[in-house]
Motif scaffolding. Structure first.
Motif, PDB file in Angstrom:
ATOM      1  N   VAL A 164      15.997  23.419  26.084  1.00 29.26           N
ATOM      2  CA  VAL A 164      16.240  24.798  26.199  1.00 29.26           C
ATOM      3  C   VAL A 164      17.375  25.312  27.227  1.00 29.26           C
ATOM      4  N   ALA A 165      18.342  25.907  26.951  1.00 28.98           N
ATOM      5  CA  ALA A 165      19.127  26.755  28.126  1.00 28.98           C
ATOM      6  C   ALA A 165      18.585  27.766  28.554  1.00 28.98           C
ATOM      7  N   LEU A 166      17.761  27.665  29.584  1.00 25.77           N
ATOM      8  CA  LEU A 166      16.989  28.866  30.154  1.00 25.77           C
ATOM      9  C   LEU A 166      18.121  29.856  30.886  1.00 25.77           C
ATOM     10  N   THR A 167      18.273  31.096  30.179  1.00 31.12           N
ATOM     11  CA  THR A 167      18.917  32.150  31.033  1.00 31.12           C
ATOM     12  C   THR A 167      18.062  32.887  32.068  1.00 31.12           C
ATOM     13  N   LEU A 168      18.076  32.872  33.191  1.00 29.74           N
ATOM     14  CA  LEU A 168      17.147  33.600  34.135  1.00 29.74           C
ATOM     15  C   LEU A 168      17.510  35.000  33.727  1.00 29.74           C
ATOM     16  N   ASP A 169      16.529  35.941  33.527  1.00 28.36           N
ATOM     17  CA  ASP A 169      16.682  37.250  33.196  1.00 28.36           C
ATOM     18  C   ASP A 169      15.459  38.078  33.666  1.00 28.36           C
ATOM     19  N   ALA A 213      32.087  10.292  23.726  1.00 26.62           N
ATOM     20  CA  ALA A 213      32.402  10.497  25.130  1.00 26.62           C
ATOM     21  C   ALA A 213      31.258   9.981  26.149  1.00 26.62           C
ATOM     22  N   GLY A 214      30.227   9.651  25.306  1.00 28.06           N
ATOM     23  CA  GLY A 214      29.067   9.164  26.174  1.00 28.06           C
ATOM     24  C   GLY A 214      28.171  10.273  26.497  1.00 28.06           C
ATOM     25  N   TYR A 215      28.532  11.599  26.182  1.00 26.60           N
ATOM     26  CA  TYR A 215      27.705  12.517  26.780  1.00 26.60           C
ATOM     27  C   TYR A 215      26.226  12.510  26.167  1.00 26.60           C
ATOM     28  N   ARG A 216      25.169  12.777  26.944  1.00 27.65           N
ATOM     29  CA  ARG A 216      23.812  12.680  26.935  1.00 27.65           C
ATOM     30  C   ARG A 216      23.147  13.584  27.357  1.00 27.65           C
ATOM     31  N   GLY A 217      23.598  14.858  27.921  1.00 26.84           N
ATOM     32  CA  GLY A 217      22.906  16.071  27.971  1.00 26.84           C
ATOM     33  C   GLY A 217      22.526  16.827  26.690  1.00 26.84           C
ATOM     34  N   LEU A 218      22.146  18.151  27.021  1.00 27.87           N
ATOM     35  CA  LEU A 218      21.653  18.957  25.959  1.00 27.87           C
ATOM     36  C   LEU A 218      23.098  19.518  25.417  1.00 27.87           C
ATOM     37  N   GLU A 258       4.516  20.263  28.777  1.00 32.85           N
ATOM     38  CA  GLU A 258       3.741  20.352  27.575  1.00 32.85           C
ATOM     39  C   GLU A 258       4.327  19.847  26.410  1.00 32.85           C
ATOM     40  N   LEU A 259       5.424  20.799  26.037  1.00 31.40           N
ATOM     41  CA  LEU A 259       6.125  20.820  24.742  1.00 31.40           C
ATOM     42  C   LEU A 259       7.237  19.700  24.900  1.00 31.40           C
ATOM     43  N   GLY A 260       7.551  19.173  25.725  1.00 29.15           N
ATOM     44  CA  GLY A 260       8.312  17.890  25.787  1.00 29.15           C
ATOM     45  C   GLY A 260       9.916  18.439  25.814  1.00 29.15           C
ATOM     46  N   LEU A 261      10.167  19.335  26.307  1.00 29.26           N
ATOM     47  CA  LEU A 261      11.419  20.132  26.179  1.00 29.26           C
ATOM     48  C   LEU A 261      12.215  20.002  27.676  1.00 29.26           C
ATOM     49  N   ALA A 262      13.339  19.691  27.580  1.00 33.13           N
ATOM     50  CA  ALA A 262      14.375  19.544  28.690  1.00 33.13           C
ATOM     51  C   ALA A 262      14.805  20.701  29.035  1.00 33.13           C
ATOM     52  N   VAL A 263      15.334  21.069  30.056  1.00 34.93           N
ATOM     53  CA  VAL A 263      15.944  22.453  30.451  1.00 34.93           C
ATOM     54  C   VAL A 263      17.457  22.271  31.267  1.00 34.93           C
ATOM     55  N   VAL A 264      18.213  23.368  30.978  1.00 37.08           N
ATOM     56  CA  VAL A 264      19.360  23.489  31.811  1.00 37.08           C
ATOM     57  C   VAL A 264      18.999  25.053  32.218  1.00 37.08           C
ATOM     58  N   ILE A 265      19.738  25.297  33.216  1.00 35.99           N
ATOM     59  CA  ILE A 265      19.612  26.978  33.729  1.00 35.99           C
ATOM     60  C   ILE A 265      21.057  27.429  33.450  1.00 35.99           C
ATOM     61  N   ARG A 316      17.860  26.361  43.282  1.00 38.36           N
ATOM     62  CA  ARG A 316      16.421  26.067  43.653  1.00 38.36           C
ATOM     63  C   ARG A 316      15.489  25.958  42.696  1.00 38.36           C
ATOM     64  N   ILE A 317      15.428  26.922  41.661  1.00 37.19           N
ATOM     65  CA  ILE A 317      14.910  27.017  40.450  1.00 37.19           C
ATOM     66  C   ILE A 317      15.020  25.585  39.543  1.00 37.19           C
ATOM     67  N   GLY A 318      16.383  25.441  39.471  1.00 37.79           N
ATOM     68  CA  GLY A 318      16.737  24.193  38.514  1.00 37.79           C
ATOM     69  C   GLY A 318      16.195  23.088  39.312  1.00 37.79           C
ATOM     70  N   ALA A 319      16.273  22.884  40.676  1.00 39.45           N
ATOM     71  CA  ALA A 319      15.743  21.596  41.254  1.00 39.45           C
ATOM     72  C   ALA A 319      14.121  21.571  41.081  1.00 39.45           C
ATOM     73  N   ASP A 320      13.512  22.722  41.068  1.00 40.05           N
ATOM     74  CA  ASP A 320      11.959  22.621  40.844  1.00 40.05           C
ATOM     75  C   ASP A 320      11.564  22.394  39.261  1.00 40.05           C
ATOM     76  N   LEU A 321      12.416  22.689  38.471  1.00 40.86           N
ATOM     77  CA  LEU A 321      12.302  22.410  37.125  1.00 40.86           C
ATOM     78  C   LEU A 321      12.910  21.094  36.497  1.00 40.86           C
ATOM     79  N   GLY A 322      13.455  20.346  37.381  1.00 39.44           N
ATOM     80  CA  GLY A 322      14.177  19.179  37.024  1.00 39.44           C
ATOM     81  C   GLY A 322      15.459  19.427  36.388  1.00 39.44           C
ATOM     82  N   ALA A 323      16.078  20.611  36.173  1.00 35.60           N
ATOM     83  CA  ALA A 323      16.951  20.850  35.311  1.00 35.60           C
ATOM     84  C   ALA A 323      18.222  19.943  35.342  1.00 35.60           C
TER      85      ALA A 323
END
Length: 305
Positions: A44-49, A255-260, A73-80, A115-122
């Motif tokens: 998910v791309a998590l918009t802080l709101d 391009a070798g892109y492996r992000g979300l 638990e859901l096996g979801l990666a994240v970007v902030i 800091r949230i990104g760091a805590d979530l491993g974004a």
């Protein structure tokens, strides 16, 4: 000038698909995450709101930890993502930005996002410049942007977080050329990458969309994806706009892109589950078609696009 031989076929089905929570504004965050996991999204791309992990509400540490557990638990990666419209000012969309007279609240928001990104491993924390206020000169706005970005880069470096700066139509940094200028002004920091919105490429970049991917391949840390028409900044469902997606997905794979690769449909919350279901089906089909692409357009210096 000799033209390079066609590139070999690439496998676009290896791309990891995500969905922006700003397209689930009417859902509780936990429910949105569950729906996206059930549909088969990788992240998910998590918009802080204010309704999805408000960075200014009480109990932030506890709430971030709970979101982290749920993502795991859901096996979801994240970007902030940091594009919330009225989080900082209930009267003015996106205000204040780094370009305003007092950007303090924006800078604090971005620091919290890191800091949230760091805590979530974004995988990345994404942000943008903002629209230049009429009373602010272009040079003053640019100086403010560079200074604000530099302070965010310092926090990201200390936190080990990758930043993805997004060129946005109508903003002070609106295209790839503007991003390059900003990157250079900051001293080419290693953690300052680019967030590329595929729709924006069709909207205003001078190259075909797959070539836009090739142009920034070395700095690409976050991808948003949506359909769009030339000259119109409107995020559209896939198949409604003008983008041919199999070559775009093939270009990302090449391009070798492996992000979300996260769907960005912020105005479709009224039908979020159905839109998300249609989107992943469309992208999976386009990725499969992208496997057959026998040439991914690349920039050849001196040759017009």
């Amino acid at each position: 000038m000799s033209v390079p031989a066609p590139r070999p076929a690439v496998d676009a089905t290896t791309l990891r698909l995500g969905y922006g929570t700003n397209g689930f504004a009417n859902h509780r965050l936990d429910d949105a995450l569950a729906v996206l996991a059930d549909l088969g999204y990788d992240g998910v791309a998590l918009t802080l709101d204010h309704d999805h992990l408000d960075p200014f509400a009480p109990g932030l540490t506890r709430r971030v930890a709970a979101v982290g557990r749920r993502l795991n638990e859901l096996g979801l990666a994240v970007v902030i993502e940091t594009g919330a419209r009225y989080l900082l000012d209930p009267w003015h969309k996106h205000a204040p930005t780094l370009l305003h007279d007092d950007p303090t609240r924006r800078i604090e928001f971005l620091r919290r996002a890191v800091r949230i990104g760091a805590d979530l491993g974004a995988e990345a924390v994404s942000f943008w410049a903002g629209v230049r206020p009429e009373a602010v000169s272009p040079q003053c706005a640019w100086d403010r942007l560079v200074a604000g970005c530099a302070s965010v880069v310092d926090v990201a470096d200390a936190s080990g977080v990758t930043l993805g700066f997004e060129p946005e139509p109508g903003m002070l940094v609106q295209d790839i050329a503007d991003w390059r200028r900003l990157h250079a002004a900051l001293g080419d920091p290693a953690r300052f990458g680019i967030t590329l919105d595929i729709g924006h490429c069709r909207c205003l970049e001078p190259w075909p969309v797959p070539q836009c991917v090739a142009e920034v391949a070395g700095h690409l840390v976050n991808v948003q994806i949506d359909d769009m028409r030339r000259g119109v900044h409107e995020h559209l469902e896939f198949g409604v706009g003008e983008i041919d997606f199999p070559p775009v997905l093939a270009a990302l794979a090449a391009a070798g892109y492996r992000g979300l690769v996260a769907v960005e449909l912020p105005r479709d919350s009224h039908a979020a589950p159905a839109v998300a279901a249609r989107s992943i089906e469309f992208l999976r089909a386009a990725a499969l078609a992208g496997r057959t692409e026998d040439e991914v357009p690349a920039h050849i210096p001196g040759v017009p696009a």
